[in-house]
Design a protein around this motif. Structure first.
Motif, PDB file in Angstrom:
ATOM      1  N   ALA A  33      23.016   3.996  14.626  1.00  0.00           N
ATOM      2  CA  ALA A  33      22.690   3.720  13.228  1.00  0.00           C
ATOM      3  C   ALA A  33      22.559   2.226  12.966  1.00  0.00           C
ATOM      4  O   ALA A  33      22.830   1.384  13.833  1.00  0.00           O
ATOM      5  CB  ALA A  33      23.769   4.315  12.319  1.00  0.00           C
ATOM      6  N   TYR A  34      22.094   1.905  11.751  1.00  0.00           N
ATOM      7  CA  TYR A  34      22.055   0.537  11.217  1.00  0.00           C
ATOM      8  C   TYR A  34      21.212  -0.430  12.046  1.00  0.00           C
ATOM      9  O   TYR A  34      21.501  -1.620  12.113  1.00  0.00           O
ATOM     10  CB  TYR A  34      23.471  -0.014  11.035  1.00  0.00           C
ATOM     11  N   GLY A  35      20.166   0.080  12.701  1.00  0.00           N
ATOM     12  CA  GLY A  35      19.238  -0.799  13.393  1.00  0.00           C
ATOM     13  C   GLY A  35      19.489  -0.998  14.860  1.00  0.00           C
ATOM     14  O   GLY A  35      18.766  -1.756  15.514  1.00  0.00           O
ATOM     15  N   ASP A  36      20.473  -0.338  15.421  1.00  0.00           N
ATOM     16  CA  ASP A  36      20.747  -0.464  16.853  1.00  0.00           C
ATOM     17  C   ASP A  36      19.998   0.591  17.669  1.00  0.00           C
ATOM     18  O   ASP A  36      20.363   0.871  18.819  1.00  0.00           O
ATOM     19  CB  ASP A  36      22.257  -0.343  17.119  1.00  0.00           C
ATOM     20  N   ASP A  37      18.968   1.167  17.105  1.00  0.00           N
ATOM     21  CA  ASP A  37      18.208   2.220  17.755  1.00  0.00           C
ATOM     22  C   ASP A  37      17.020   1.647  18.523  1.00  0.00           C
ATOM     23  O   ASP A  37      16.635   0.485  18.345  1.00  0.00           O
ATOM     24  CB  ASP A  37      17.707   3.212  16.700  1.00  0.00           C
ATOM     25  N   ARG A  38      16.415   2.485  19.358  1.00  0.00           N
ATOM     26  CA  ARG A  38      15.297   2.035  20.192  1.00  0.00           C
ATOM     27  C   ARG A  38      14.047   1.727  19.385  1.00  0.00           C
ATOM     28  O   ARG A  38      13.243   0.876  19.762  1.00  0.00           O
ATOM     29  CB  ARG A  38      14.974   3.109  21.233  1.00  0.00           C
ATOM     30  N   TRP A  39      13.870   2.391  18.257  1.00  0.00           N
ATOM     31  CA  TRP A  39      12.660   2.206  17.459  1.00  0.00           C
ATOM     32  C   TRP A  39      12.657   0.853  16.762  1.00  0.00           C
ATOM     33  O   TRP A  39      11.627   0.185  16.673  1.00  0.00           O
ATOM     34  CB  TRP A  39      12.523   3.339  16.445  1.00  0.00           C
ATOM     35  N   PHE A 247      13.955   5.338  10.653  1.00  0.00           N
ATOM     36  CA  PHE A 247      12.934   5.951   9.799  1.00  0.00           C
ATOM     37  C   PHE A 247      12.159   4.918   8.989  1.00  0.00           C
ATOM     38  O   PHE A 247      11.148   5.236   8.374  1.00  0.00           O
ATOM     39  CB  PHE A 247      13.563   7.009   8.900  1.00  0.00           C
ATOM     40  N   ILE A 248      12.634   3.673   8.981  1.00  0.00           N
ATOM     41  CA  ILE A 248      11.845   2.566   8.442  1.00  0.00           C
ATOM     42  C   ILE A 248      11.106   1.849   9.569  1.00  0.00           C
ATOM     43  O   ILE A 248       9.927   1.503   9.439  1.00  0.00           O
ATOM     44  CB  ILE A 248      12.746   1.559   7.690  1.00  0.00           C
ATOM     45  N   SER A 249      11.771   1.648  10.689  1.00  0.00           N
ATOM     46  CA  SER A 249      11.188   0.831  11.753  1.00  0.00           C
ATOM     47  C   SER A 249      10.187   1.583  12.619  1.00  0.00           C
ATOM     48  O   SER A 249       9.197   0.991  13.086  1.00  0.00           O
ATOM     49  CB  SER A 249      12.301   0.256  12.635  1.00  0.00           C
ATOM     50  N   ALA A 250      10.388   2.868  12.857  1.00  0.00           N
ATOM     51  CA  ALA A 250       9.472   3.611  13.733  1.00  0.00           C
ATOM     52  C   ALA A 250       8.042   3.650  13.193  1.00  0.00           C
ATOM     53  O   ALA A 250       7.089   3.492  13.971  1.00  0.00           O
ATOM     54  CB  ALA A 250       9.999   5.026  13.971  1.00  0.00           C
TER      55      ALA A 250
END
Length: 350
Positions: A33-39, A247-250
């Motif tokens: 969560a909170y931006g630590d994702d691959r997308w 869901f914002i960055s992808a």
């Protein structure tokens, strides 16, 4: 299908490429969560590649937050921000920049010069405001904010941005660019995103995605990474840190891949040009200036405005000095432009 409208490019939905990667992110299972994702990592790397620089990137929900938080990161409460009288931060942010900076004042430039009439700030206007006073009772100028493309649908040239940055640097000011329609400006200029931003002296850009085909989300891009210190905490405190950031960055992956962002902007600009060309042939319609981005501004008689609205058309009048603003979007169809023009011809003939 519901009629396409011309009130705002915010009326348009999300482009297929953005929705594809939104679906991919949703199907990828559990993600940090909170931006630590691959997308988020992938899209920020793509933005760094696009701008050809190791910049810091933060995603927020909307343009008001992007501009307000970016300016707050550049200012103390006793500072001021120099902008155009028609800048979005001055007219349409509900005091957001002042609120998030704990009181930094907006200083607006003159509105009489030819450039100002086109929605632009000039180096001369900046110099006038900076040198107007230097006493402790005057809010100390700290930032210059320019809108690219402007609220009047015009675009700052490379030389204009460089001249503004030179004046800002002369007075030790930072340069912020409100790029809600940055893609449309780049499409018009035909330059690289780097050339019109950090290479021209811009310190931070608020890169608009929503008006260019995203479902939601803007990118705050710090070219001077020292200025983004503690910005993550500002985003969190302002309620702009998305827990499911992917869901914002992808969708940004879909916008940046294969230059979809540029294709979308070019199409919107082309539809504005088509609308403008059509208006030129309608007696009684006065266009204010040729479009450079995706907006057309025109003066119509009040009875014609009312008649078009009665036919179901939506467009704004509060922006163009009493005139009408018609915005085209990434998905505006040529048939929609023709339909509006046909009704405009009929109304003006009647």
């Amino acid at each position: 299908m519901a009629r396409q409208q011309f009130a705002s490019d915010n009326y348009a939905g999300a482009c297929p490429q953005a929705m594809h990667w939104l679906g991919e992110a949703n199907a990828s299972g559990h993600e940090p969560a909170y931006g630590d994702d691959r997308w988020t990592q992938r899209s920020t790397d793509m933005l760094r590649q696009l701008f050809d620089i190791e910049c810091d990137v933060y995603y927020v929900f909307n343009g008001t937050a992007a501009n307000s938080l970016a300016l707050a990161s550049l200012c103390q409460s006793y500072h001021s921000v120099i902008c155009s009288p028609v800048a979005h931060i001055e007219t349409d942010e509900c005091g957001g920049p002042e609120f998030f900076s704990n009181g930094s004042k907006l200083l607006v430039g003159e509105n009489q010069s030819p450039a100002a009439q086109l929605g632009k700030l000039t180096p001369e206007a900046i110099h006038t405001l900076v040198t107007k006073r230097s006493d402790i009772h005057y809010p100390r100028p700290q930032v210059v904010s320019i809108t690219q493309a402007t609220e009047m649908g015009t675009v700052y040239s490379l030389d204009e941005v460089r001249a503004i940055s030179w004046m800002a640097q002369k007075h030790n000011l930072r340069v912020h660019m409100d790029g809600a329609r940055f893609a449309n400006a780049v499409a018009h200029l035909g330059c690289s995103p780097a050339d019109i931003t950090w290479r021209a002296g811009v310190d931070v850009l608020c890169f608009g995605g929503t008006k260019n085909g995203l479902p939601v989300g803007e990118a705050v891009v710090f070219f001077d990474r020292k200025l983004s210190e503690d910005f993550a905490w500002r985003v969190k405190q302002a309620g702009q840190l998305a827990s499911k950031m992917r869901f914002i960055s992808a969708p940004w992956v879909g916008l940046l891949e294969n230059d979809v962002w540029l294709h979308n902007a070019r199409h919107a600009n082309a539809m504005a040009q088509k609308l403008y060309t059509g208006m030129l042939s309608i007696a009684g319609v006065t266009t204010l200036h040729p479009p450079q981005a995706n907006g057309v501004f025109a003066q119509l008689p009040p009875e014609a405005v009312a008649a078009l609205q009665a036919k179901g058309w939506k467009f704004y009048q509060f922006i163009a000095g009493g005139g009408c603003r018609f915005m085209c979007a990434w998905d505006t169809a040529p048939e929609s432009v023709e339909a509006l023009l046909a009704d405009m011809r009929a109304v003006m003939a009647g």
